[in-house]
Enzyme design. Structure first.
Site, PDB file in Angstrom:
ATOM      1  N   SER A 161      12.695  27.366  -1.629  1.00  0.00           N
ATOM      2  CA  SER A 161      13.246  28.256  -0.260  1.00  0.00           C
ATOM      3  C   SER A 161      13.563  27.411   0.850  1.00  0.00           C
ATOM      4  CB  SER A 161      12.258  29.331  -0.124  1.00  0.00           C
ATOM      5  OG  SER A 161      12.563  30.255   1.101  1.00  0.00           O
TER       6      SER A 161
ATOM      7  N   TYR B 212       3.771  32.036   2.963  1.00  0.00           N
ATOM      8  CA  TYR B 212       4.789  31.991   1.910  1.00  0.00           C
ATOM      9  C   TYR B 212       5.573  30.442   2.030  1.00  0.00           C
ATOM     10  CZ  TYR B 212       9.299  32.785  -0.425  1.00  0.00           C
ATOM     11  OH  TYR B 212      10.451  32.638  -1.132  1.00  0.00           O
TER      12      TYR B 212
HETATM   13  N1  LIG Z   1      14.812  37.009  -2.261  1.00  0.00           N
HETATM   14  C1  LIG Z   1      14.876  35.813  -1.323  1.00  0.00           C
HETATM   15  O1  LIG Z   1      15.162  36.096  -0.093  1.00  0.00           O
HETATM   16  C2  LIG Z   1      14.455  34.528  -1.885  1.00  0.00           C
HETATM   17  C3  LIG Z   1      14.712  33.378  -1.041  1.00  0.00           C
HETATM   18  C4  LIG Z   1      14.541  32.193  -1.424  1.00  0.00           C
HETATM   19  C5  LIG Z   1      13.750  31.868  -2.386  1.00  0.00           C
HETATM   20  N2  LIG Z   1      13.250  33.008  -3.268  1.00  0.00           N
HETATM   21  C6  LIG Z   1      12.470  32.729  -4.432  1.00  0.00           C
HETATM   22  O2  LIG Z   1      13.341  32.858  -5.590  1.00  0.00           O
HETATM   23  C7  LIG Z   1      12.402  33.408  -6.722  1.00  0.00           C
HETATM   24  C8  LIG Z   1      13.014  34.817  -7.188  1.00  0.00           C
HETATM   25  O3  LIG Z   1      12.988  35.802  -6.071  1.00  0.00           O
HETATM   26  P1  LIG Z   1      13.592  37.144  -6.210  1.00  0.00           P
HETATM   27  O4  LIG Z   1      14.082  37.266  -5.086  1.00  0.00           O
HETATM   28  O5  LIG Z   1      14.386  37.277  -7.451  1.00  0.00           O
HETATM   29  O6  LIG Z   1      12.384  38.249  -6.639  1.00  0.00           O
HETATM   30  P2  LIG Z   1      11.903  39.242  -7.431  1.00  0.00           P
HETATM   31  O7  LIG Z   1      13.055  40.009  -7.792  1.00  0.00           O
HETATM   32  O8  LIG Z   1      10.798  39.746  -6.411  1.00  0.00           O
HETATM   33  O9  LIG Z   1      11.255  38.488  -8.671  1.00  0.00           O
HETATM   34  C9  LIG Z   1       9.826  37.881  -8.399  1.00  0.00           C
HETATM   35  C10 LIG Z   1       9.469  37.598  -9.799  1.00  0.00           C
HETATM   36  O10 LIG Z   1       8.229  36.819  -9.896  1.00  0.00           O
HETATM   37  C11 LIG Z   1       7.174  37.351 -10.855  1.00  0.00           C
HETATM   38  N3  LIG Z   1       6.143  37.220 -10.589  1.00  0.00           N
HETATM   39  C12 LIG Z   1       5.308  37.557  -9.429  1.00  0.00           C
HETATM   40  N4  LIG Z   1       4.136  37.179  -9.697  1.00  0.00           N
HETATM   41  C13 LIG Z   1       3.895  36.564 -11.052  1.00  0.00           C
HETATM   42  C14 LIG Z   1       2.919  36.159 -11.819  1.00  0.00           C
HETATM   43  N5  LIG Z   1       1.661  36.026 -11.412  1.00  0.00           N
HETATM   44  N6  LIG Z   1       3.059  35.557 -12.970  1.00  0.00           N
HETATM   45  C15 LIG Z   1       4.317  35.789 -13.518  1.00  0.00           C
HETATM   46  N7  LIG Z   1       5.530  36.399 -12.579  1.00  0.00           N
HETATM   47  C16 LIG Z   1       5.316  36.635 -11.443  1.00  0.00           C
HETATM   48  C17 LIG Z   1       7.689  39.038 -10.796  1.00  0.00           C
HETATM   49  O11 LIG Z   1       7.355  39.397 -12.088  1.00  0.00           O
HETATM   50  P3  LIG Z   1       6.528  40.941 -12.073  1.00  0.00           P
HETATM   51  O12 LIG Z   1       8.003  41.863 -12.472  1.00  0.00           O
HETATM   52  O13 LIG Z   1       5.646  41.037 -13.037  1.00  0.00           O
HETATM   53  O14 LIG Z   1       6.292  41.246 -10.651  1.00  0.00           O
HETATM   54  C18 LIG Z   1       9.322  38.641 -10.630  1.00  0.00           C
HETATM   55  O15 LIG Z   1       9.837  38.596 -12.053  1.00  0.00           O
HETATM   56  C19 LIG Z   1      11.293  33.381  -6.143  1.00  0.00           C
HETATM   57  O16 LIG Z   1      10.416  32.359  -6.352  1.00  0.00           O
HETATM   58  C20 LIG Z   1      11.312  33.641  -4.588  1.00  0.00           C
HETATM   59  O17 LIG Z   1      10.419  33.307  -3.869  1.00  0.00           O
HETATM   60  C21 LIG Z   1      13.649  34.317  -2.961  1.00  0.00           C
END
Ligand SMILES: NC(=O)c1ccc[n+]([C@@H]2O[C@H](COP(=O)([O-])OP(=O)(O)OC[C@H]3O[C@@H](n4cnc5c(N)ncnc54)[C@H](OP(=O)(O)O)[C@@H]3O)[C@@H](O)[C@H]2O)c1
Length: 251
Positions: free
Chosen positions: A144, A157
């Protein structure tokens, strides 16, 4: 193995319900990816995600995977690689945490670090070893922009992503010449459930835009991908802003 047009045939997602990961899986399936593994904590949402991707023509299986259970990673992920080669591993699990609450609750703060960093180190090394053993493949790591420079608003974070980013860069260097590529993806603010309710930041983007950038990065074998691309320039300037001034910026 990739097909004659260079498209990956198989994808393993760690964090199988991630909106960014699912947008990427849809895009890859449209480009002929046929086998998809969704690794994640068992839930109706994980099953629904698998069913939705099946409807797009891919063979989809789920596997139980918890980032916090490092001792179980070899077993959980080993099962996937035992079934056949994986062209692309997309490491997409992560939690945003709640900065204000986590500052008051060190255990909750540690969970952010354990999920985003420690879990990724363990799962990343397991996958890197398996990719190296098969002699090809890409490990895509969702880092990120928050890891580039600590911000008052989300430094718990952000620090977990800084650690993850450094780990992924080093792993990529370690795997040079093995046929395995590590691609670090640094999105800015992406509109997903993870950011729902948070104040939107400049240059906000969508899961679909991140997916498109990942697919292009895979084709080019990029080491680093910023989404949107303009963030690279913005961050190279912001990185050098003196801290007293940086603290006052609305970022
Ligand atoms: N959204 C943003 O603005 C953004 C920006 C930069 C980077 N990112 C990164 O991109 C990635 C995906 O983000 P997203 O926006 O797609 O978020 P999201 O839809 O909330 O997805 C997060 C995922 O992480 C899983 N997770 C959380 N804790 C876990 C654990 N202990 N074991 C296994 N899985 C777990 C969740 O599974 P469950 O269904 O079990 O909860 C879900 O599949 C993340 O690493 C996030 O930090 C996001």
């Amino acid at each position: 193995m990739k097909d004659a047009f260079g498209a990956p045939q198989s994808l393993l997602v760690l964090g199988g319900t991630s909106e960014i990961a699912l947008a990427t899986a849809r895009r890859l399936i449209a480009l002929r990816t046929r086998t998809v593994w969704l690794a994640g904590r068992p839930s109706p949402a994980l099953d629904e995600a698998a069913a939705e991707l099946r409807g797009r023509g891919a063979q989809v299986r789920t596997v139980a995977f918890d980032a916090l259970d490092c001792a179980g990673h070899e077993d959980a992920l080993g099962k996937v690689f035992a079934e056949g080669d994986v062209d692309v591993v997309l490491m997409a699990f992560g939690i945003q945490g709640d900065q204000a609450r986590d500052e008051e609750d060190p255990q909750a703060a540690a969970r952010v670090a354990q999920t985003n960093y420690t879990g990724a180190v363990s799962a990343g090394l397991v996958c890197a070893g398996a990719l190296q053993a098969q002699g090809h493949g890409s490990l895509v790591v969702l880092s990120s922009v928050a890891g580039e420079r600590a911000r008052r608003a989300d430094f718990i974070y952000g620090s977990s992503k800084a650690g993850l980013d450094a780990f992924a860069q080093g792993l990529g260097d370690a795997l040079q010449g093995t046929g395995v590529q590590v691609m670090v993806v640094r999105p800015g603010f992406v509109r997903t459930r993870a950011t729902a309710g948070l104040p939107e930041q400049p240059l906000a983007t969508t899961p679909q835009a991140v997916a498109a950038a990942i697919v292009t990065g895979l084709r080019r074998r990029s080491e680093t991908v910023w989404v949107p691309g303009s963030l690279r320039v913005v961050m190279s300037a912001l990185r050098h802003v003196p801290r007293p001034l940086f603290r006052r910026l609305p970022v």
